[in-house]
Design a protein around this motif. Structure first.
Motif, mmCIF file in Angstrom:
data_model
loop_
_atom_site.group_PDB
_atom_site.id
_atom_site.type_symbol
_atom_site.label_atom_id
_atom_site.label_comp_id
_atom_site.label_asym_id
_atom_site.label_seq_id
_atom_site.Cartn_x
_atom_site.Cartn_y
_atom_site.Cartn_z
ATOM 1 N N ALA A 46 0.695 -1.237 0.003
ATOM 2 C CA ALA A 46 0.068 -0.096 0.033
ATOM 3 C C ALA A 46 0.975 1.170 0.035
ATOM 4 O O ALA A 46 0.787 2.187 -0.731
ATOM 5 C CB ALA A 46 -0.927 -0.034 1.156
ATOM 6 N N GLN A 47 1.873 1.279 0.923
ATOM 7 C CA GLN A 47 2.670 2.393 0.901
ATOM 8 C C GLN A 47 3.545 2.750 -0.517
ATOM 9 O O GLN A 47 3.865 3.735 -0.945
ATOM 10 C CB GLN A 47 3.728 2.312 2.043
ATOM 11 N N GLU A 48 3.799 1.507 -1.239
ATOM 12 C CA GLU A 48 4.535 1.424 -2.317
ATOM 13 C C GLU A 48 3.581 2.193 -3.244
ATOM 14 O O GLU A 48 4.039 2.943 -4.193
ATOM 15 C CB GLU A 48 4.792 0.164 -3.065
ATOM 16 N N LEU A 49 2.078 1.903 -3.605
ATOM 17 C CA LEU A 49 1.403 2.438 -4.457
ATOM 18 C C LEU A 49 1.022 4.129 -4.160
ATOM 19 O O LEU A 49 1.084 4.852 -4.848
ATOM 20 C CB LEU A 49 0.154 1.794 -4.372
ATOM 21 N N ILE A 50 0.893 4.106 -2.751
ATOM 22 C CA ILE A 50 0.843 5.881 -2.459
ATOM 23 C C ILE A 50 2.222 6.507 -2.704
ATOM 24 O O ILE A 50 1.981 7.790 -3.397
ATOM 25 C CB ILE A 50 0.801 5.604 -0.772
ATOM 26 N N ASP A 51 3.252 5.922 -2.591
ATOM 27 C CA ASP A 51 4.531 6.570 -3.094
ATOM 28 C C ASP A 51 4.730 6.959 -4.505
ATOM 29 O O ASP A 51 4.893 8.050 -5.099
ATOM 30 C CB ASP A 51 5.842 5.834 -2.321
ATOM 31 N N ALA A 52 4.032 5.800 -5.257
ATOM 32 C CA ALA A 52 4.119 6.066 -6.857
ATOM 33 C C ALA A 52 3.213 7.052 -7.130
ATOM 34 O O ALA A 52 3.450 8.034 -7.983
ATOM 35 C CB ALA A 52 3.745 4.630 -7.376
ATOM 36 N N LEU A 53 2.032 7.195 -6.633
ATOM 37 C CA LEU A 53 0.828 8.278 -6.790
ATOM 38 C C LEU A 53 1.592 9.639 -6.602
ATOM 39 O O LEU A 53 1.608 10.559 -7.414
ATOM 40 C CB LEU A 53 -0.173 8.039 -6.193
ATOM 41 N N VAL A 54 2.287 9.812 -5.425
ATOM 42 C CA VAL A 54 2.826 11.002 -5.053
ATOM 43 C C VAL A 54 4.193 11.364 -5.625
ATOM 44 O O VAL A 54 3.936 12.623 -6.385
ATOM 45 C CB VAL A 54 3.239 11.077 -3.499
ATOM 46 N N ALA A 55 4.699 10.438 -6.114
ATOM 47 C CA ALA A 55 6.005 10.677 -6.984
ATOM 48 C C ALA A 55 5.587 11.130 -8.466
ATOM 49 O O ALA A 55 6.528 12.108 -9.130
ATOM 50 C CB ALA A 55 6.863 9.650 -7.164
ATOM 51 N N ALA A 56 4.545 10.731 -8.939
ATOM 52 C CA ALA A 56 3.884 11.472 -10.341
ATOM 53 C C ALA A 56 3.298 12.536 -10.172
ATOM 54 O O ALA A 56 2.683 12.956 -10.976
ATOM 55 C CB ALA A 56 3.066 10.239 -10.654
ATOM 56 N N GLY A 57 3.205 13.206 -8.956
ATOM 57 C CA GLY A 57 2.729 14.512 -9.037
ATOM 58 C C GLY A 57 1.279 14.763 -8.074
ATOM 59 O O GLY A 57 0.625 15.602 -7.923
ATOM 60 N N GLY A 58 1.179 13.578 -7.364
ATOM 61 C CA GLY A 58 -0.035 13.574 -6.390
ATOM 62 C C GLY A 58 0.455 14.402 -4.869
ATOM 63 O O GLY A 58 1.419 14.750 -4.793
ATOM 64 N N GLU A 59 -0.671 14.323 -4.112
ATOM 65 C CA GLU A 59 -0.399 14.814 -2.853
ATOM 66 C C GLU A 59 -0.918 13.996 -1.985
ATOM 67 O O GLU A 59 -2.363 13.742 -1.865
ATOM 68 C CB GLU A 59 -0.823 16.257 -3.070
ATOM 69 N N ILE A 60 -0.550 13.910 -0.541
ATOM 70 C CA ILE A 60 -1.024 13.452 0.412
ATOM 71 C C ILE A 60 -2.125 14.085 1.145
ATOM 72 O O ILE A 60 -2.142 15.286 1.288
ATOM 73 C CB ILE A 60 0.051 13.043 1.756
ATOM 74 N N ASN A 61 -3.293 13.568 1.093
ATOM 75 C CA ASN A 61 -4.500 14.255 2.070
ATOM 76 C C ASN A 61 -4.426 13.842 3.293
ATOM 77 O O ASN A 61 -4.831 14.652 4.280
ATOM 78 C CB ASN A 61 -5.703 13.805 1.198
ATOM 79 N N MET A 62 -4.302 12.451 3.715
ATOM 80 C CA MET A 62 -4.149 11.940 4.885
ATOM 81 C C MET A 62 -3.263 11.079 5.098
ATOM 82 O O MET A 62 -2.968 10.040 4.145
ATOM 83 C CB MET A 62 -5.466 11.467 5.235
ATOM 84 N N PRO A 63 -2.179 11.449 5.977
ATOM 85 C CA PRO A 63 -1.006 10.504 6.149
ATOM 86 C C PRO A 63 -1.463 8.522 6.332
ATOM 87 O O PRO A 63 -2.465 8.677 7.077
ATOM 88 C CB PRO A 63 -0.273 10.519 7.300
ATOM 89 N N PHE A 64 -0.672 7.865 5.574
ATOM 90 C CA PHE A 64 -0.771 6.333 5.714
ATOM 91 C C PHE A 64 -0.231 5.927 7.018
ATOM 92 O O PHE A 64 0.953 5.871 7.245
ATOM 93 C CB PHE A 64 -0.488 5.667 4.484
ATOM 94 N N GLU A 65 -1.153 5.880 8.085
ATOM 95 C CA GLU A 65 -0.783 5.385 9.405
ATOM 96 C C GLU A 65 -1.744 4.494 10.214
ATOM 97 O O GLU A 65 -3.012 4.453 9.839
ATOM 98 C CB GLU A 65 -0.042 6.407 10.271
ATOM 99 N N LYS A 66 -1.586 4.300 11.313
ATOM 100 C CA LYS A 66 -2.409 3.459 12.052
ATOM 101 C C LYS A 66 -3.511 4.153 12.309
ATOM 102 O O LYS A 66 -3.373 5.231 12.942
ATOM 103 C CB LYS A 66 -1.853 2.873 13.347
ATOM 104 N N ALA A 67 -4.665 3.918 12.069
ATOM 105 C CA ALA A 67 -5.958 4.461 12.492
ATOM 106 C C ALA A 67 -6.670 3.798 13.884
ATOM 107 O O ALA A 67 -6.319 2.959 14.139
ATOM 108 C CB ALA A 67 -7.128 4.392 11.297
ATOM 109 N N PRO A 68 -7.518 4.773 14.379
ATOM 110 C CA PRO A 68 -8.029 4.444 15.714
ATOM 111 C C PRO A 68 -8.926 3.177 15.695
ATOM 112 O O PRO A 68 -9.079 2.595 16.703
ATOM 113 C CB PRO A 68 -9.184 6.028 16.113
ATOM 114 N N TRP A 69 -9.381 2.854 14.536
ATOM 115 C CA TRP A 69 -10.082 1.447 14.425
ATOM 116 C C TRP A 69 -9.217 0.305 14.287
ATOM 117 O O TRP A 69 -9.769 -0.964 14.112
ATOM 118 C CB TRP A 69 -11.213 1.592 13.323
#
Length: 139
Positions: free
Chosen positions: A94-117
């Motif tokens: 999942a982190q690899e896919l997020i990194d690929a989207l960001v590297a191509a010009g995307g932007e993080i809206n919410m960090p990928f991290e442990k959620a309360p649930w």
């Protein structure tokens, strides 16, 4: 068998978007332009022959479909009223896919991290304005 698929009307850049998604996620891509289709009676507009009439990306776990929008329509893609939720079983993938989207010009809206649930969850807007939510359950 019933199947739900996401359909996105892009403002003239569907080919670029779907080619990008195939590069990030893999899968099998089908692109059909208006030039590839037979003449259709009663079309409400004269389509650009190079415009994408239908695109379909079959990727692990789902299908994304779409096209170029109709001329004269206002297609605002970016927004937080929807997202494409991609659930995986591997945090690193999942982190690899997020990194690929960001590297191509995307932007993080919410960090990928442990959620309360208990899941690992995050959101990213890709360079086309589509919001992707990534979730790895209870890890």
């Amino acid at each position: 068998m019933a199947q739900l698929s996401t359909y996105i009307a892009f403002p003239g850049n569907a080919k670029e978007a779907f080619t990008h998604y195939q590069g990030v996620f893999g899968g099998d891509l089908t692109l059909i332009t208006y030039a590839d289709m037979p003449q259709m009676e009663g079309m409400p507009f004269e389509p650009d022959p190079t415009a994408v009439a239908h695109a379909q990306l079959d990727l692990p776990g789902g299908t994304i479909t779409g096209s170029d929008g109709m001329p004269g329509e206002d297609y605002v893609v970016k927004g937080s009223i929807y997202s494409l939720m991609y659930e995986l079983d591997d945090v690193a993938k999942a982190q690899e896919l997020i990194d690929a989207l960001v590297a191509a010009g995307g932007e993080i809206n919410m960090p990928f991290e442990k959620a309360p649930w208990g899941d690992t969850y995050g959101q990213v807007f890709d360079k086309f304005g589509v919001m992707w939510a990534f979730d790895v359950p209870g890890n």
